[in-house]
Design a protein around this motif. Structure first.
Motif, PDB file in Angstrom:
ATOM      1  N   UNK A 117       1.478   0.720   3.797  1.00 23.73           N
ATOM      2  CA  UNK A 117       1.348   1.769   2.778  1.00 23.73           C
ATOM      3  C   UNK A 117       2.455   1.651   1.725  1.00 23.73           C
ATOM      4  N   UNK A 162       1.898   0.936  -2.317  1.00 22.34           N
ATOM      5  CA  UNK A 162       2.480   1.776  -3.377  1.00 22.34           C
ATOM      6  C   UNK A 162       3.548   1.039  -4.184  1.00 22.34           C
ATOM      7  N   UNK A 176       0.262  10.032   9.266  1.00 23.55           N
ATOM      8  CA  UNK A 176       0.647   8.742   8.699  1.00 23.55           C
ATOM      9  C   UNK A 176       0.783   8.778   7.179  1.00 23.55           C
ATOM     10  N   UNK A 177      -0.123   9.479   6.509  1.00 19.76           N
ATOM     11  CA  UNK A 177      -0.072   9.517   5.039  1.00 19.76           C
ATOM     12  C   UNK A 177       1.155  10.292   4.572  1.00 19.76           C
ATOM     13  N   UNK A 178       1.388  11.441   5.222  1.00 21.56           N
ATOM     14  CA  UNK A 178       2.577  12.232   4.911  1.00 21.56           C
ATOM     15  C   UNK A 178       3.850  11.408   5.086  1.00 21.56           C
ATOM     16  N   UNK A 181       4.233   8.207   5.027  1.00 16.92           N
ATOM     17  CA  UNK A 181       4.354   7.169   3.998  1.00 16.92           C
ATOM     18  C   UNK A 181       4.957   7.769   2.723  1.00 16.92           C
ATOM     19  N   UNK A 182       4.546   8.991   2.394  1.00 17.43           N
ATOM     20  CA  UNK A 182       5.108   9.674   1.227  1.00 17.43           C
ATOM     21  C   UNK A 182       6.596   9.912   1.397  1.00 17.43           C
ATOM     22  N   UNK A 210       9.575   8.416  -0.931  1.00 18.79           N
ATOM     23  CA  UNK A 210      10.245   9.322  -1.872  1.00 18.79           C
ATOM     24  C   UNK A 210      11.394  10.127  -1.270  1.00 18.79           C
TER      25      UNK A 210
END
Lengths: 427, 166
Positions: free
Chosen positions: A45, A49, A138-140, A142-143, A147
């Motif tokens: 991920x 990005x 998983x998506x959270x 990766x964020x 960041x």
């Protein structure tokens, strides 16, 4: 007038003026992943990005799910994890020492007031140390990795008051099972719980970790406990050089009077008895003696919520000088190497061995059903773990009952649900 | 931003096992989506159309943290879910994967029929169906932008690309 949760969110977001249900963007003090939620998901991920890791020293990686690596898939995950650690020069990497939620505080990485996220639903455990701690997908994650920030909807801080003190052979696990049985798994509606009241002062750090850990089973985003002398003493012993969050003393992180909102809950520890949850939900919890008992084939003492040193001590008290029933197998997976070593030093491992127990590695083991040891279709297991969902620990036909480590040990002696208060009188 | 679609109406407690059944979790996302909601509406996956909206009661998406519960709805073309309340982790996952989910505590499902056309005004947070309208939660701009971009990864991706172009 702020709750401990609001104080932490205020610092993490840089905002002072916000209300429940508002959205904030918060800076993450520390993120943690294990081998399942970690590099194998993060690396692709981040690449997609075109982002780099936000801060290599704010990501802890602790492997506990696919270890020991018993098959090709597990070995691949291990390899991917190690390559990532090496490439990114990760400092806080703790492979195969124990379950992430238990190892993390042992390494001195937590301090009250921290805003913490983990790639596992039981990441709420860190709430016992006065951190705002919750599990994310998983998506959270990766964020966060890209960041260092995450959005949050300001939760209510709901008060769970513990009055009195736990009686003989009654434990933190029984408190949580009592709440699960009374209010169900959506009790907290994804709001934050704060455990407080005179009962908290009677609980050790590892017992408090059980409360915060299983806040997840109550549907809470987080389950926090404000730091007190017991917290500070524990942290000073494990992290003598720890940095205080914002230089504030631990005692700063408290809820102001009247700052809680939403429904409140009460558990009277004086009158609480040992609890057990029938298959296939923690919400099937009731006083242990109210259940009709099956004949168990396996007793399992393991998991972040059920095999810490205090849990092993409770089990050893029951098992000392006795033999488990011939109809049952007793499997013990200490929560971490440190807990296992301390148990050995105290002679607990010898007690277990003499009682007829078999030891498993200090990992998530059977609790998550990832390893070689799994329940068969005919197995009826009594377990010190957190969840007894259908098929979680193995075959979909298996049945799992939940209880405290002492109650699991008591069942191992008789093969049936047994009130641990009726077993020991000499210690 | 306004969104118009046919309504599917569900009751309370549609959990993640109904949305993404555990026994099909090892299948591909597309195959898994074919079993979405089949326990309560056997014809859902075969009759759903791109742009359809789900209206539901309390605790939509309660249960596990699996992102597949959201992913299945996305694959089937659902454009938004409006429910009296949501499972907290499901709603988080939905925003992060780019699915609009608005809570609407006053929603009266008895006033709605299957396949009614409904209109959702995202910015104002209002749902219209025939003569009726309900106030939904208003999402902050950053979340609306993230959802419009297709979720958190796409949103950050877009930011990275914007930086490169400069």
């Amino acid at each position: 007038m702020f709750s401990i949760v609001e104080k932490i969110l205020s610092r993490a977001s840089g905002q002072t003026n916000f209300a429940v249900d508002e959205y904030l963007s918060c800076k993450v003090d520390l993120a943690m992943v294990h081998d399942s939620s970690g590099p194998r998901r993060l690396a692709p991920k981040l690449a997609e990005m075109k982002r780099k890791l936000f801060d290599k020293d704010r990501l802890a990686i602790i492997t506990d799910h696919f270890v020991p690596a018993h098959d090709e898939a597990s070995q691949k995950i291990k390899r991917v994890t190690e390559e990532f650690v090496h490439r990114e020069n990760i400092r806080h990497f703790y492979p195969e020492e124990g379950i992430c939620h238990v190892v993390l505080p042992q390494k001195g990485l937590l301090s009250p007031g921290m805003f913490f996220v983990g790639g596992d639903s039981h990441s709420t455990t860190a709430g016992a140390f006065g951190c705002y701690a919750f599990g994310i997908g998983a998506t959270d994650m990766a964020g966060v990795a890209a960041t260092g920030e995450i959005w949050i909807k300001v939760p209510q801080t709901r008060l769970v008051t513990l009055t009195g003190a736990l009686g003989y052979q009654v434990f933190a696990k029984d408190i949580i099972l009592n709440l699960c049985g009374r209010f169900g798994m959506n009790m907290a509606e994804y709001q934050a719980l704060e455990f407080a009241g005179e009962g908290i002062a009677t609980l050790s750090m590892q017992e408090r970790m059980t409360l915060s850990n299983m806040s997840a089973e109550l549907g809470a985003q987080a389950g926090i406990i404000a730091p007190d002398a017991i917290t500070s003493e524990w942290l000073d012993a494990h992290a003598p050089e720890r940095t205080l969050v914002d230089g504030m003393p631990d005692t700063y992180w408290q809820s102001d009077m009247g700052s809680h909102c939403g429904p409140s809950y009460n558990v009277d520890l004086d009158t609480l008895s040992p609890y057990a949850a029938a298959p296939h939900s923690p919400a099937n919890a009731a006083p242990l003696t109210d259940h009709d008992s099956p004949e168990f084939t396996i007793a399992y003492i393991g998991a972040c919520t059920g095999a810490k040193l205090v849990d092993l001590r409770a089990a050893a008290k029951i098992l000392k000088g006795k033999q488990i029933a011939s109809s049952i197998r007793l499997l013990i997976a200490p929560a971490s190497l440190a807990d296992q070593q301390a148990a050995r030093d105290e002679g607990l491992m010898q007690i277990f061995e003499e009682a007829g127990a078999r030891f498993l590695p200090t990992t998530c083991g059977m609790c998550a059903g990832y390893g070689v040891d799994r329940l068969g279709a005919e197995d009826i297991c009594i377990s010190s773990t957190a969840r007894n969902f259908k098929g979680r620990m193995g075959d979909a036909g298996s049945q799992v009952w939940l209880a405290s480590p002492a109650s699991v040990a008591a069942a191992a002696l008789t093969g049936k649900l047994t009130d641990p208060r009726h077993l020991v009188s000499d210690i | 931003m306004k969104l118009v679609g046919r309504a599917w109406v569900f009751g309370d407690g549609i959990d993640t096992d109904v949305l993404a059944p555990g026994r099909y979790m090892s299948l591909s996302p597309r195959e898994l989506a074919d079993h979405c909601l089949e326990a309560v509406r056997a014809d859902f996956a075969s009759n759903v159309e791109t742009g359809d909206v789900i209206l539901a009661g309390e605790n939509f998406g309660i249960g596990s943290s699996r992102e597949q519960a959201v992913e299945s709805l996305k694959i089937l073309g659902i454009s938004a879910v409006v429910a009296k309340s949501f499972g907290g982790i499901f709603q988080r996952n939905a925003f992060n994967l780019g699915l609009m989910c608005l809570s609407c505590p006053t929603l009266d499902l008895s006033n709605l029929r299957e396949f009614d056309l409904v209109e959702l005004h995202m910015k104002a947070g209002v749902l219209h169906a025939g003569k009726h309208s309900w106030d939904c939660e208003k999402l902050p701009e950053f979340l609306r932008n993230m959802i419009n971009d297709g979720g958190l990864i796409a949103h950050l991706n877009k930011q990275s690309n914007a930086k490169e172009d400069k």
